[in-house]
Write a protein that holds these residues in place. Structure first.
Motif, PDB file in Angstrom:
ATOM      1  N   LEU A   1       0.926  -1.365   0.053  1.00 13.69           N
ATOM      2  CA  LEU A   1      -0.172  -0.150  -0.060  1.00 13.69           C
ATOM      3  C   LEU A   1       0.796   1.254   0.050  1.00 13.69           C
ATOM      4  CD1 LEU A   1      -2.779  -0.866   2.584  1.00 13.69           C
ATOM      5  CD2 LEU A   1      -2.988  -1.165  -0.234  1.00 13.69           C
ATOM      6  N   THR A   2       1.970   1.147   0.584  1.00 19.07           N
ATOM      7  CA  THR A   2       2.745   2.469   0.678  1.00 19.07           C
ATOM      8  C   THR A   2       3.564   2.617  -0.531  1.00 19.07           C
ATOM      9  OG1 THR A   2       4.586   1.314   1.864  1.00 19.07           O
ATOM     10  CG2 THR A   2       3.158   2.529   3.374  1.00 19.07           C
ATOM     11  N   ARG A   3       3.894   1.671  -1.341  1.00 17.92           N
ATOM     12  CA  ARG A   3       4.429   1.530  -2.639  1.00 17.92           C
ATOM     13  C   ARG A   3       3.458   2.287  -3.351  1.00 17.92           C
ATOM     14  NH1 ARG A   3       5.746  -3.697  -3.958  1.00 17.92           N
ATOM     15  NH2 ARG A   3       7.909  -3.234  -2.924  1.00 17.92           N
ATOM     16  N   ILE A   4       2.314   1.934  -3.550  1.00 14.74           N
ATOM     17  CA  ILE A   4       1.261   2.519  -4.393  1.00 14.74           C
ATOM     18  C   ILE A   4       1.192   3.928  -4.223  1.00 14.74           C
ATOM     19  CG2 ILE A   4      -1.298   2.652  -4.949  1.00 14.74           C
ATOM     20  CD1 ILE A   4      -1.313  -0.330  -4.449  1.00 14.74           C
ATOM     21  N   GLY A   5       1.215   4.470  -2.861  1.00 10.54           N
ATOM     22  CA  GLY A   5       1.531   5.774  -2.356  1.00 10.54           C
ATOM     23  C   GLY A   5       0.378   6.391  -1.916  1.00 10.54           C
TER      24      GLY A   5
ATOM     25  N   PRO B   1      -6.989   0.291  -2.734  1.00  8.52           N
ATOM     26  CA  PRO B   1      -5.394   0.761  -2.296  1.00  8.52           C
ATOM     27  C   PRO B   1      -4.908   2.179  -3.124  1.00  8.52           C
ATOM     28  CG  PRO B   1      -5.495  -1.492  -3.027  1.00  8.52           C
ATOM     29  CD  PRO B   1      -7.090  -0.940  -3.379  1.00  8.52           C
ATOM     30  N   PHE B   2      -5.826   2.463  -3.942  1.00 14.24           N
ATOM     31  CA  PHE B   2      -5.264   3.788  -4.762  1.00 14.24           C
ATOM     32  C   PHE B   2      -6.052   4.980  -4.057  1.00 14.24           C
ATOM     33  CE2 PHE B   2      -4.972   0.557  -7.842  1.00 14.24           C
ATOM     34  CZ  PHE B   2      -3.480   0.961  -8.496  1.00 14.24           C
TER      35      PHE B   2
ATOM     36  N   ALA C   1      -8.314   1.044 -15.317  1.00 11.01           N
ATOM     37  CA  ALA C   1      -6.864   1.054 -15.813  1.00 11.01           C
ATOM     38  C   ALA C   1      -6.468   1.085 -14.369  1.00 11.01           C
ATOM     39  CB  ALA C   1      -6.507   2.703 -15.830  1.00 11.01           C
ATOM     40  N   GLU C   2      -6.935   1.189 -13.219  1.00  9.98           N
ATOM     41  CA  GLU C   2      -6.681   1.044 -11.744  1.00  9.98           C
ATOM     42  C   GLU C   2      -6.432  -0.558 -11.466  1.00  9.98           C
ATOM     43  OE1 GLU C   2      -8.540   3.038  -8.989  1.00  9.98           O
ATOM     44  OE2 GLU C   2      -8.006   4.927  -9.231  1.00  9.98           O
ATOM     45  N   TRP C   3      -7.216  -1.220 -12.108  1.00  5.78           N
ATOM     46  CA  TRP C   3      -7.271  -2.906 -11.855  1.00  5.78           C
ATOM     47  C   TRP C   3      -6.007  -3.373 -12.441  1.00  5.78           C
ATOM     48  CZ3 TRP C   3      -8.345  -6.345  -8.579  1.00  5.78           C
ATOM     49  CH2 TRP C   3      -8.293  -7.574  -9.237  1.00  5.78           C
ATOM     50  N   ARG C   4      -5.654  -2.992 -13.762  1.00  6.76           N
ATOM     51  CA  ARG C   4      -4.606  -3.268 -14.315  1.00  6.76           C
ATOM     52  C   ARG C   4      -3.262  -3.061 -13.775  1.00  6.76           C
ATOM     53  NH1 ARG C   4      -7.591  -1.419 -19.147  1.00  6.76           N
ATOM     54  NH2 ARG C   4      -6.223   0.341 -19.136  1.00  6.76           N
ATOM     55  N   GLU C   5      -3.299  -1.788 -13.017  1.00  3.45           N
ATOM     56  CA  GLU C   5      -2.103  -1.228 -12.490  1.00  3.45           C
ATOM     57  C   GLU C   5      -1.972  -1.933 -11.051  1.00  3.45           C
ATOM     58  OE1 GLU C   5      -0.156   2.658 -10.463  1.00  3.45           O
ATOM     59  OE2 GLU C   5      -2.133   2.755 -11.707  1.00  3.45           O
ATOM     60  N   LEU C   6      -3.077  -2.612 -10.728  1.00  9.35           N
ATOM     61  CA  LEU C   6      -2.929  -3.148  -9.217  1.00  9.35           C
ATOM     62  C   LEU C   6      -2.426  -4.670  -9.375  1.00  9.35           C
ATOM     63  CD1 LEU C   6      -3.755  -3.064  -6.251  1.00  9.35           C
ATOM     64  CD2 LEU C   6      -6.135  -3.731  -6.854  1.00  9.35           C
TER      65      LEU C   6
END
Length: 347
Positions: free
Chosen positions: A34-38, A244-245, A265-270
């Protein structure tokens, strides 16, 4: 300052976003993801249970492997270690032991509503006695070097919020530097709604930062929480696990950027983060328990992503690591082991 004036001022400030200490959920692996996602300014660990003895350093390092990395996640987010217990002297002794590991700070748990924890003199049940809260905070503060911050997390009370301000003031007088308040009583558990407006008098009365917590699932919830509580800082719990975003969108809003990202797009990034989590889990838990942990997170993600529900369903009857890995790959989760290597090196 009047609550309405405070809320208006708050709306014009950025404030911090903190990651909550969720026992059995927000462990080292998920904190790293989670902290890597930011978007997070600070994280607090799951609680370390303190009873009658001084715990060895390995206990603190197991709960908070980040201590081996300057008490920061791999992404650089500071992590405070949370202690839970009711014995002021024993908590102080353990705080002194913990301070030897140079934590980014310590946190005291007066918010856990779990019956088992409360029956054993820990968590939210301690809110029945503000004087006791003061004794605990004072003892722990005295045991810590001045350079180690001390915070606490509480609820509005056990049965009702009548003594919430008394509890908050007792902790502040005991020397904490920050207070997180979950805007529900112990008896309310996690049932909505969260009573954000009841946090305003606490924020107005205390001279230390007060952080709002509870029922923040969306960016709109975040804005409403800040407006109703008059508090600038917000701690995210289950909302960050389900989305997580969320913290990153809040950070984008705080910096004046675009916070309207597309779900697809977020799901692909996740997907790569799910891979990191899966491999990290394998490095941290027994193989028989690993599939349950990935299912747990995917079940939370279903609140925000339909794709997570599909993947969770495909994993429902899976019981082995090999089977789970195959299902994840079939649903687009890439094979990665970066986080696993990190976890293994800190385990």
């Amino acid at each position: 300052m009047h609550a309405k004036a405070t809320a208006a001022a708050t709306a014009k400030t950025g404030g911090r976003v903190l990651l909550a200490p969720m026992d059995g959920v927000a462990d080292f692996v998920l904190r790293a993801v989670l902290t890597r996602i930011g978007g997070f300014d600070l994280a607090v660990t799951e609680f370390v249970r303190v009873t009658t003895s001084v715990l060895p350093a390995r206990t603190f390092l197991h709960t908070c492997p980040e201590l081996a990395n300057g008490s920061r996640t791999a992404a650089g987010t500071p992590v405070r270690v949370q202690l839970l217990g009711g014995d002021a002297a024993c908590l102080a002794d353990n705080a002194a032991r913990q301070a030897e590991l140079a934590p980014a700070g310590l946190d005291l748990n007066f918010g856990c509503p779990a019956p088992t924890v409360n029956r054993h003199d820990g968590g939210a049940v301690l809110l029945e006695d503000p004087d006791r809260l003061h004794r605990i905070a004072s003892a722990v503060r005295a045991a810590l070097p001045a350079t180690v911050p001390l915070s606490a997390k509480m609820r509005l009370g056990v049965h009702d919020p009548a003594r919430a301000l008394d509890c908050a003031q007792a902790l502040a007088a005991g020397g904490i530097d920050m207070l997180v308040v979950h805007a529900r009583t112990r008896d309310e558990g996690y049932r909505p709604p969260a009573h954000w407006a009841l946090l305003a008098p606490i924020g107005e009365a205390l001279q230390i930062p007060v952080v709002a917590n509870g029922e923040v699932w969306t960016l709109n919830d975040y804005h409403r929480c800040r407006a109703e509580s008059g508090l600038a800082d917000v701690m995210l719990g289950r909302g960050a696990v389900a989305d997580p975003f969320l913290a990153r969108r809040i950070a984008a809003w705080r910096s004046g950027g675009d916070c309207s990202e597309h779900w697809q797009a977020e799901w692909r990034e996740l997907l790569p983060s799910i891979a990191d989590y899966w491999h990290g889990v394998q490095a941290r838990v027994q193989p028989k328990a690993a599939p349950g942990r990935i299912k747990q997170w995917l079940n939370s993600l279903t609140r925000s992503y339909g794709e997570a529900g599909v993947l969770h369903g495909a994993l429902r009857r899976v019981t082995s690591v090999a089977e789970a890995s195959a299902v994840l790959r079939a649903h687009g989760v890439p094979a990665r082991d970066v986080l696993a290597e990190t976890a293994a090196s800190l385990h």
